[in-house]
Write a protein that holds these residues in place. Structure first.
Motif, PDB file in Angstrom:
ATOM      1  N   GLY A 324      11.011  19.008   5.215  1.00  0.00           N
ATOM      2  CA  GLY A 324       9.664  18.770   4.693  1.00  0.00           C
ATOM      3  C   GLY A 324       9.065  17.535   5.327  1.00  0.00           C
ATOM      4  N   HIS A 325       8.004  17.019   4.736  1.00  0.00           N
ATOM      5  CA  HIS A 325       7.303  15.855   5.257  1.00  0.00           C
ATOM      6  C   HIS A 325       7.253  14.760   4.191  1.00  0.00           C
ATOM      7  CE1 HIS A 325       5.835  18.987   8.007  1.00  0.00           C
ATOM      8  NE2 HIS A 325       5.599  18.008   8.868  1.00  0.00           N
ATOM      9  N   VAL A 326       7.529  13.528   4.626  1.00  0.00           N
ATOM     10  CA  VAL A 326       7.287  12.347   3.795  1.00  0.00           C
ATOM     11  C   VAL A 326       6.005  11.706   4.309  1.00  0.00           C
ATOM     12  CG1 VAL A 326       8.101  10.041   3.167  1.00  0.00           C
ATOM     13  CG2 VAL A 326       9.706  11.964   3.246  1.00  0.00           C
ATOM     14  N   TYR A 327       5.058  11.479   3.399  1.00  0.00           N
ATOM     15  CA  TYR A 327       3.764  10.942   3.828  1.00  0.00           C
ATOM     16  C   TYR A 327       3.564   9.532   3.260  1.00  0.00           C
ATOM     17  CZ  TYR A 327       2.480  12.849  -0.764  1.00  0.00           C
ATOM     18  OH  TYR A 327       2.442  13.161  -2.101  1.00  0.00           O
ATOM     19  N   ILE A 328       2.900   8.713   4.047  1.00  0.00           N
ATOM     20  CA  ILE A 328       2.492   7.359   3.647  1.00  0.00           C
ATOM     21  C   ILE A 328       0.973   7.337   3.689  1.00  0.00           C
ATOM     22  CG2 ILE A 328       2.780   4.883   4.050  1.00  0.00           C
ATOM     23  CD1 ILE A 328       5.443   6.338   3.720  1.00  0.00           C
ATOM     24  N   ILE A 329       0.319   7.167   2.531  1.00  0.00           N
ATOM     25  CA  ILE A 329      -1.137   7.232   2.483  1.00  0.00           C
ATOM     26  C   ILE A 329      -1.671   6.051   1.661  1.00  0.00           C
ATOM     27  CG2 ILE A 329      -1.237   9.728   2.765  1.00  0.00           C
ATOM     28  CD1 ILE A 329      -1.571  10.027  -0.213  1.00  0.00           C
ATOM     29  N   SER A 330      -2.936   5.714   1.883  1.00  0.00           N
ATOM     30  CA  SER A 330      -3.574   4.629   1.137  1.00  0.00           C
ATOM     31  C   SER A 330      -4.985   5.040   0.761  1.00  0.00           C
ATOM     32  CB  SER A 330      -3.605   3.344   1.968  1.00  0.00           C
ATOM     33  OG  SER A 330      -4.517   3.466   3.053  1.00  0.00           O
ATOM     34  N   ASN A 331      -5.556   4.280  -0.179  1.00  0.00           N
ATOM     35  CA  ASN A 331      -6.926   4.533  -0.614  1.00  0.00           C
ATOM     36  C   ASN A 331      -7.535   3.185  -0.998  1.00  0.00           C
ATOM     37  OD1 ASN A 331      -9.312   5.371  -1.974  1.00  0.00           O
ATOM     38  ND2 ASN A 331      -8.369   7.356  -2.398  1.00  0.00           N
ATOM     39  N   VAL A 332      -8.027   2.471   0.007  1.00  0.00           N
ATOM     40  CA  VAL A 332      -8.518   1.105  -0.189  1.00  0.00           C
ATOM     41  C   VAL A 332      -9.650   1.068  -1.210  1.00  0.00           C
ATOM     42  CG1 VAL A 332      -9.584  -0.877   0.943  1.00  0.00           C
ATOM     43  CG2 VAL A 332      -7.822   0.433   2.128  1.00  0.00           C
ATOM     44  N   GLY A 333     -10.544   2.014  -1.152  1.00  0.00           N
ATOM     45  CA  GLY A 333     -11.681   2.020  -2.063  1.00  0.00           C
ATOM     46  C   GLY A 333     -11.286   2.241  -3.507  1.00  0.00           C
ATOM     47  N   SER A 334     -10.198   2.959  -3.738  1.00  0.00           N
ATOM     48  CA  SER A 334      -9.771   3.269  -5.100  1.00  0.00           C
ATOM     49  C   SER A 334      -8.774   2.255  -5.651  1.00  0.00           C
ATOM     50  CB  SER A 334      -9.145   4.667  -5.150  1.00  0.00           C
ATOM     51  OG  SER A 334     -10.061   5.645  -4.712  1.00  0.00           O
ATOM     52  N   PHE A 335      -7.834   1.780  -4.788  1.00  0.00           N
ATOM     53  CA  PHE A 335      -6.735   0.952  -5.285  1.00  0.00           C
ATOM     54  C   PHE A 335      -6.655  -0.433  -4.651  1.00  0.00           C
ATOM     55  CE2 PHE A 335      -5.344   5.459  -5.317  1.00  0.00           C
ATOM     56  CZ  PHE A 335      -5.358   5.646  -6.685  1.00  0.00           C
ATOM     57  N   GLY A 336      -7.377  -0.678  -3.581  1.00  0.00           N
ATOM     58  CA  GLY A 336      -7.342  -1.980  -2.942  1.00  0.00           C
ATOM     59  C   GLY A 336      -6.406  -2.022  -1.742  1.00  0.00           C
TER      60      GLY A 336
END
Length: 454
Positions: A324-336
């Protein structure tokens, strides 16, 4: 002063005996005696007043001691009332929010249930004990014998009724607090139980004939703590079950996607096999000029078929293994900044999972920093979660896979895990988050604020 008076009188008496023959001298001495009595009489009265004042002062000192004791008792009562008023205020509950140190560390719910049953059996045993006669094994006990209407039997009966009354009051309060205990008021509810215990004992100890047993208080506090931790354990188990169900749904979706992809690959392979057979038949009867063209077409079809077979093997492997795939994601607008979600998916199209996470529940889409394909995706995800466990945003719910780390720290840990876990894909991490919609929104907001201020 009294001594001087006595000496003066003795001198006068002596003078009278010496001058008995002289009436004039006697009369004179008599007048002097009267004058001396008038002179020293106030002094005698003052001494008597001093003695009476000393006696009164002694009485006042005793009364002052009693008043001081009553003042101290009133102060303690006032402090207890203030504490109870503070605890009754919901705002006080919020002040009590803090880290609760668990007293129990059982691995499963039956262990909590067994311990709770054991504590309640101890409580019942203490309640069955007769508390009269200074029996310290009882939940409440008499501290001295009591006679009522001159009868010791009636006094004992009155004590039993009083003991039942204070136990009913204390148990009623405790049951109420235990029923309402939660993460936000666990410490406050424990203080309330102790406050109720102190308040009841303050009343009974004033008359010095019975009191609640501190050992029984400890059992009720233990019950409160255990009930709270038991409820928390049940909640954690629900969350674990929800996580398992979510994983099962993801696995089912991945299986459906794999099955659909397998069917599509079979269909394409069948199509290309037919085209290959047709081309091979045509080449047998084709001219030399057309054979070269047909042979090129045959090679292309064979390449397509080989690619499809490789794709089918990858699909089969993903279905049978933990690929499978391990993903690293971010959301600056939502969480900083420096907040990353580390998750795993076994779907054939891993970006579908990222798009799902960026749905209407968050205002901005996620940026992908890494999408790592590996033959054991759960192990890689678990290894990363374990390493950054203390950096979780939510330390209570491990289903929330957000961590306060830097992308460099993630990269360094991936480099360490690569050989250990046999990651079979190139580790490429995007360091910066584009956060396009967020940055454009901020720029537009500043522009609008400037326009409004003009």
């Amino acid at each position: 002063m009294v001594l001087l008076l006595l000496l003066a009188i003795a001198a006068i008496v002596w003078s009278i005996s010496q001058l008995r023959s002289s009436k004039r001298a006697q009369a004179k001495l008599q007048r002097e005696l009267e004058l001396l009595e008038q002179r020293y009489k106030p002094i005698v009265d003052v001494d008597q007043e001093v003695d009476r004042a000393k006696e009164r002062l002694s009485e006042l000192m005793v009364q002052h001691g009693r008043i001081e004791a009553e003042i101290e008792s009133a102060k303690r009562g006032l402090t207890r009332i203030h504490e109870e008023l503070a605890l009754a205020n919901d705002a006080a509950f919020l002040v009590e929010i803090g880290y609760y140190e668990p007293r129990y560390d059982f691995e499963d719910l039956p262990s909590y249930e067994a311990e709770l049953q054991r504590i309640r059996e101890k409580q019942k045993a203490m309640l069955r004990e007769d508390g009269t006669g200074d029996n310290r094994r009882a939940a409440a006990f008499a501290t001295q014998s009591l006679s009522f209407n001159g009868s010791a039997t009636q006094g004992r009966a009155a004590q039993k009724k009083t003991i039942k009354l204070i136990l009913r009051a204390f148990n009623g309060e405790s049951d109420s607090f235990i029923a309402r205990v939660s993460y936000r008021n666990a410490e406050a509810m424990e203080k309330r139980i102790r406050s109720a215990f102190d308040a009841i004992n303050a009343i009974t100890q004033k008359y010095d004939f019975c009191e609640l047993n501190p050992r029984y208080l400890d059992l009720r506090v233990q019950e409160l703590q255990l009930v709270y931790e038991w409820e928390e354990a049940k909640q954690r188990e629900k969350e674990e079950q929800a996580k398992v169900r979510e994983q099962m749904r993801d696995e089912e979706k991945a299986a459906r996607e794999a099955e659909k992809a397998q069917q599509q690959a079979d269909k394409e392979e069948s199509k290309y096999q037919e085209l290959l057979q047709k081309a091979e038949q045509e080449v047998l009867i084709a001219s030399e000029k057309d054979k070269a063209k047909l042979n090129s077409k045959i090679e292309e079809l064979q390449q397509r078929i080989a690619e499809i077979e490789e794709k089918k093997r990858a699909i089969s492997q993903a279905m049978l293994t933990k690929t499978g795939h391990v993903y690293i994601i971010s959301n600056v607008g939502s969480f900083g900044e420096n907040i990353y979600k580390i998750g795993m998916t076994r779907r054939l199209e891993p970006m579908d999972r990222v798009k799902e996470l960026g749905d209407a529940s968050v205002p901005f889409p996620f940026d992908v920093h890494a999408m790592i394909r590996t033959s054991d995706a759960p192990s890689l995800e678990n290894a990363l979660h374990k390493h950054f466990n203390q950096r979780r945003l939510n330390l209570e719910n491990e289903r929330k896979e957000f961590f306060r780390v830097s992308i460099d720290e993630i990269r360094q840990e991936l480099d360490q895990l690569r050989n250990n876990l046999g990651i079979d894909s190139e580790l490429r991490l995007t360091l910066l988050a584009e956060a396009k919609e967020y940055r454009m929104s901020e720029a537009k907001r500043k522009h609008l604020e400037t326009s409004w201020n003009q």
